[in-house]
Design an enzyme around this catalytic site. Structure first.
Site, PDB file in Angstrom:
ATOM      1  N   HIS A 125     -43.875  20.287   3.135  1.00  0.00           N
ATOM      2  CA  HIS A 125     -43.278  19.413   2.353  1.00  0.00           C
ATOM      3  C   HIS A 125     -43.524  19.260   0.640  1.00  0.00           C
ATOM      4  O   HIS A 125     -44.530  19.713   0.293  1.00  0.00           O
ATOM      5  CB  HIS A 125     -44.633  18.339   2.147  1.00  0.00           C
ATOM      6  CG  HIS A 125     -44.116  16.811   2.417  1.00  0.00           C
ATOM      7  ND1 HIS A 125     -44.706  16.161   1.315  1.00  0.00           N
ATOM      8  CD2 HIS A 125     -43.375  16.014   3.022  1.00  0.00           C
ATOM      9  CE1 HIS A 125     -44.011  15.033   1.659  1.00  0.00           C
ATOM     10  NE2 HIS A 125     -43.357  14.702   1.992  1.00  0.00           N
ATOM     11  N   ASP A 137     -41.839  13.899   9.982  1.00  0.00           N
ATOM     12  CA  ASP A 137     -41.079  14.084  11.573  1.00  0.00           C
ATOM     13  C   ASP A 137     -41.012  15.208  12.600  1.00  0.00           C
ATOM     14  O   ASP A 137     -39.991  15.057  13.234  1.00  0.00           O
ATOM     15  CB  ASP A 137     -39.010  15.143  10.464  1.00  0.00           C
ATOM     16  CG  ASP A 137     -39.076  13.854   9.259  1.00  0.00           C
ATOM     17  OD1 ASP A 137     -38.725  14.097   8.254  1.00  0.00           O
ATOM     18  OD2 ASP A 137     -39.309  12.447   9.756  1.00  0.00           O
TER      19      ASP A 137
END
Ligand code: SDX
Length: 428
Positions: free
Chosen positions: A307, A364
């Site tokens: 991320h 996700d």
């Protein structure tokens, strides 16, 4: 007390103002840098660049903190409804009982889309990716509401457009799904909640009663809340830049849907499931795939890992991982893919490559496993992300509009040919 950063270049020293946010984040304001020094900054992917001030969402990537308008994501996911969270993001405060009733009543009376839009769906090829249909249909909404296009729209006009879009996105999403499965669409029911209506339009049929499973509805409510906003991510930055040209809300959100589709962003939830299926089909040799992810000569990446901001656990991934266990158990679903995902996480987080780069599961990584258990097809996973992110996109667009942010237009460092004369080719 004003604070400054000092920049010295070419015997020229300038003072640049330092600004502090309400959570003590600090930034150097370079809005006058070029005028004072002739310099611009260069920051590919905006990894170190703040695009704006915002009062909507706060992230702390090191501590794994996510708050919407000051409320912790853990509390909102546990205690709030998605309608309350979307109101909170857009209006800045949690609604009172009366305001929530007004909001829900307004939304539920805008859920229908113009009947002409059915002809657009019928023109899409069977198997068209729902994100492509959704982006097109949201932009098309602007043609049915020309009043939304004018740049001198009143706050009432903007509010009506916001409520129309929040109401119609689930209708359009379910119609994209029904187009691909060849089943008739069903019209929204005004007595249902936002999430119940979506489930009804997705899985209901005109030929039979449809019973909402409360476990499914509660899981959907939680997932939509967890996806509702995430400060200046790729798709939100897209919505703000498109909106900064005074483009209408429908066009700005349509652009956000397109940006979200990419597998490095919201499209990762579909890519994760496809990756886990591939690993399972390949015999489940997890170390082999971990090595592939680490191999710079291999284009394979561990989807759902890493991320830009979180260099520790994504707080949403923690919540979704636990919800996956609870939802699958409550629905009596035994999905081997969940076990592979958990084992993969364990192997990766013991590997120096992932640990030293701060690569942890993101939002996700586990979300697709729940969507699957709810009966949602893989190609609809990123549509689910868009449904959740819609109020965040809208809140950010509204903030950009209210703050009169200037049109977004970055500079560049040119590296092409210097001036050269045009030479006509002989015989042309
Ligand atoms: C979302 O921004 C947001 O807030 C987004 C989001 C939201 O709510 O809006 O949180 C939603 O988009 C989540 C991310 C979903 N995408 C994926 O899961 C795709 C896989 N992840 C990566 O592609 C990557 O981690 C990104 C795109 C998420 C972040 O990329 P960055 O910040 O540009 O980091 P990078 O590519 O520069 O990686 C830093 C290092 C590199 O290695 P080195 O050059 O240091 O040797 O980490 C490596 C990368 O190669 N790396 C990975 C990896 N992610 C980063 N290596 C293997 N597998 C990965 N998944």
């Amino acid at each position: 007390m004003s604070e400054f950063a000092q920049l010295t270049f070419d015997e020229n020293t300038i003072q640049l103002p330092v600004v502090r946010g309400s959570e003590k984040e600090i930034a150097v304001d370079i809005s006058k840098l070029r005028g004072q020094s002739g310099l611009i900054t260069l920051d590919r992917g905006f990894k170190n660049t703040g695009a704006t001030h915002s009062a909507i969402t706060f992230l702390d990537g090191e501590k794994g903190i996510l708050r919407y308008r000051g409320y912790a994501i853990e509390e909102l996911a546990e205690k709030a409804s998605f309608a309350e969270v979307s109101y909170l993001l857009i209006y800045g405060e949690l609604p009172t009982v009366d305001r929530l009733s007004w909001y829900n009543n307004s939304i539920v009376h805008h859920t229908l889309v113009h009947e002409n839009m059915k002809s657009f769906f019928s023109a899409f090829p069977l198997g068209a990716h729902p994100m492509g249909m959704l982006s097109a249909m949201v932009s098309t909404l602007s043609t049915f509401y020309p009043g939304s296009q004018s740049s001198n729209r009143s706050m009432e006009d903007i509010e009506l457009t916001i409520h129309r879009l929040i109401a119609k996105l689930p209708t359009l999403a379910s119609q994209a799904y029904k187009h691909n499965v060849g089943l008739p669409t069903v019209y929204p029911q005004n007595e249902l909640s936002y999430t119940e209506n979506f489930l009804y339009m997705m899985f209901g049929l005109p030929t039979e009663e449809f019973e909402i499973n409360p476990v499914v509805d509660s899981a959907l409510n939680k997932l939509l809340i967890l996806h509702a906003d995430h400060e200046q991510n790729c798709s939100t930055a897209t919505v703000r830049v498109v909106g900064s040209s005074q483009a209408n809300l429908y066009s700005s959100i349509s652009a956000g849907i397109s940006a979200l589709w990419g597998p490095l962003h919201g499209g990762a939830n579909q890519a994760v499931i496809e990756m886990l299926e591939q690993i399972k089909l390949d015999g489940g040799d997890l170390q082999k795939w971990i090595e592939k992810a680490k191999d710079k000569s291999d284009s394979f990446r561990l989807m759902g890992f890493g991320h830009r901001v979180y260099k520790n656990f994504d707080p949403r991934a923690r919540i979704i991982k636990k919800a996956a266990d609870d939802v699958l158990e409550a629905l009596g679903v035994d999905d081997p893919i969940l076990d592979i995902a958990k084992e993969l996480e364990q192997v990766a987080l013991k590997d120096e490559y992932f640990v030293e780069r701060g690569l942890y599961p993101n939002v996700d990584f586990y979300s697709g496993i729940i969507y699957r258990a709810l009966g949602i097809p893989t190609e609809m996973f990123t549509v689910m992300f868009a449904l959740g992110r819609l109020p965040g996109w809208i809140a950010q667009w509204k903030e950009m509009t209210e703050n009169n942010d200037p049109i977004g237009r970055p500079r560049q460092v040119y590296t092409g040919p210097t001036e050269r004369p045009f030479v006509e080719i002989d015989g042309r």
